[in-house]
Design a protein around this motif. Sequence first.
Motif, short mmCIF file in Angstrom:
data_model
loop_
_atom_site.label_atom_id
_atom_site.label_comp_id
_atom_site.label_asym_id
_atom_site.label_seq_id
_atom_site.Cartn_x
_atom_site.Cartn_y
_atom_site.Cartn_z
N ARG A 228 6.40 9.49 34.26
CA ARG A 228 6.55 8.55 32.80
C ARG A 228 7.86 8.70 32.21
O ARG A 228 8.64 9.74 32.28
CB ARG A 228 5.13 8.83 32.07
CG ARG A 228 5.25 10.15 31.03
CD ARG A 228 5.72 11.46 31.55
NE ARG A 228 5.61 12.41 30.78
CZ ARG A 228 6.12 12.98 29.73
NH1 ARG A 228 7.31 12.40 29.79
NH2 ARG A 228 6.06 14.11 29.30
N ALA B 270 8.81 8.50 28.35
CA ALA B 270 7.82 8.37 27.02
C ALA B 270 8.85 8.50 25.84
O ALA B 270 8.68 9.49 24.99
CB ALA B 270 7.24 9.87 27.33
N ASP C 252 5.23 7.02 22.87
CA ASP C 252 4.96 8.11 22.21
C ASP C 252 5.12 7.36 20.51
O ASP C 252 5.79 8.10 19.80
CB ASP C 252 5.90 9.34 22.30
CG ASP C 252 5.59 9.91 23.66
OD1 ASP C 252 4.55 9.37 24.44
OD2 ASP C 252 6.10 11.04 23.94
N TYR D 41 4.14 15.80 18.62
CA TYR D 41 4.25 15.09 19.98
C TYR D 41 3.71 15.98 20.97
O TYR D 41 3.04 15.13 22.06
CB TYR D 41 5.88 15.03 20.09
CG TYR D 41 6.27 15.52 21.53
CD1 TYR D 41 6.02 14.57 22.65
CD2 TYR D 41 6.86 16.65 21.81
CE1 TYR D 41 6.64 14.96 24.00
CE2 TYR D 41 7.32 17.10 23.04
CZ TYR D 41 7.16 16.17 24.10
OH TYR D 41 7.66 16.72 25.01
N ARG E 17 12.79 14.95 32.17
CA ARG E 17 13.41 14.76 30.90
C ARG E 17 14.51 15.43 30.48
O ARG E 17 14.96 16.27 31.29
CB ARG E 17 11.93 14.81 29.71
CG ARG E 17 11.76 16.57 29.97
CD ARG E 17 10.49 16.46 29.01
NE ARG E 17 9.78 17.89 29.04
CZ ARG E 17 8.64 18.38 28.56
NH1 ARG E 17 7.93 17.47 27.78
NH2 ARG E 17 8.47 19.51 28.49
N1 GLU Z 1 8.59 11.49 23.22
C1 GLU Z 1 9.42 12.55 23.59
C2 GLU Z 1 10.76 12.33 23.53
O1 GLU Z 1 11.29 11.20 23.23
C3 GLU Z 1 8.95 12.62 25.17
C4 GLU Z 1 9.54 13.91 25.86
C5 GLU Z 1 8.69 14.09 27.10
O2 GLU Z 1 9.13 13.32 28.09
O3 GLU Z 1 7.87 14.78 27.23
O4 GLU Z 1 11.52 13.36 23.19
#
Ligand code: GLU
Length: 457
Positions: free
Chosen positions: A6, A8, A42, A194, A212
């Motif tokens: 994913r 996010a 998110d 988060y 990530r």
């Molecule tokens: N919303 C988080 C960010 O942008 C997601 C991080 C993740 O991939 O878990 O840092």
Amino acid sequence: MTVTVRFAPSPTGRIHIGNARTALFNWLFALKNKGRFIQRFDDTDVERSKQEYADGILYDIHWLGIFPDATEYQSRRFDLYADAMERLKAAGVLYPCYETPEELDLRRKVRRTRGLPPVYGREALKLTADERAELESEGRKPHWRFLLPNFTADPFETERTEITWNDLIRGEETVDLASLSDPVLVRADGTYLYTLPSVVDDIDMGVSHIIRGDDHVTNTGVQIALFKALGAEPPVFGHHNLLTTTSGEGLSKRTGALSIESLRSEGIEPMAVASLAVLVGTSENVSAMASMDELAEKFEPASTSKSASKFDPDELVVLNKALLHAMPFEAVRDRLAALGISDERAEAFWLAVRGNLEKVSDAAIWWRILRDGPDELPALPIDDRIFLRDAFDLLPEEPWNGSVWRDWTGKVKEATGRKGKALFMPLRLALTGREQGPELADLLPLLGREGTLARRP
Ligand code: GLU
């Protein structure tokens, strides 16, 4: 097991090249493993998240060549998070805390002066039911912390607790849970940070690989503990290095620096952005890949450097040129038509000029030169002007074939005795007004005899 990844982001701005790196690492990983890619927004921070940003991000990733199998919004899934919260509370690993930020700050300072690590001392765990009731009667609302499993029996006797995982990108990684504060999962106003929604969704959506930025390495230690507390097997993790500007600053969604939107409007091709976003900061050579499949061939997560990489936008222009030089007509037909280049000469025109373009839109400049003549005629010395008149008088009659340029210049050379630059440069200047540009052998048939003669000085 189906590989499921994913991307996010929080939709609080448009994505930049660094976010694109994360999205592409996931997409290429899914592509290589015939997996699924989930676009997850998110957006639990409903104040800062905006649908227009989510739409913009979807537009940007499509433009890059990423086509999610599903799109999810956390703001539509609050029930699941509330349910997980209840389960954690029931298991005794989510506890209410009442400290204000000022109180916490003061405590941290005290700990530091005593030579203790500035982590939360779990003071709220000591509160009795009466004390909690009293705090609440004063109007204090609790925020909720996750009790990290970094002790054997007594939570006030923490001990080194290594969480280790085999990172897809960085190899073996370890985080010591005793070095961290119990993370706040739910704020006093009931909103989620988060961590909890992310883990709940990763479990619920069957995410098998979390790829990530390496700014999340420490979070991973906490999240692995949370996966386990929720009764789930943690997925595989991979953390890639971050991109910085050439002066070493981090990229920010807020400033719009190097946003995908701005690169698109500057005329950079999606595969130029994707090639650089993926290959910079790896041991692979950075070169322009013409398609996502080609880029997937080169993509090797473990070859990513562990330190931050500088991203030079000038390199995008170099890659862009390389892509255009080899780009088939079909790939640009519509964009050329939008520039007004659509008659029967369009394909031959594209093949003639593509090697001289930085951006597709530059084709319009050459189209105008072909149609209307040079923008500005350079002041030619008199002997060149005489030479040109003689040369134009030798222009072959139509019909022309592919060798018209060679035939014509052969005759001109014979008649005038000029050769090399002395022969070609005045012709180039008369025909295009520029010292450099596409092969004249390719341009001449596009001009036709009449168009060529119209340029006789
Ligand atoms: N919303 C988080 C960010 O942008 C997601 C991080 C993740 O991939 O878990 O840092």
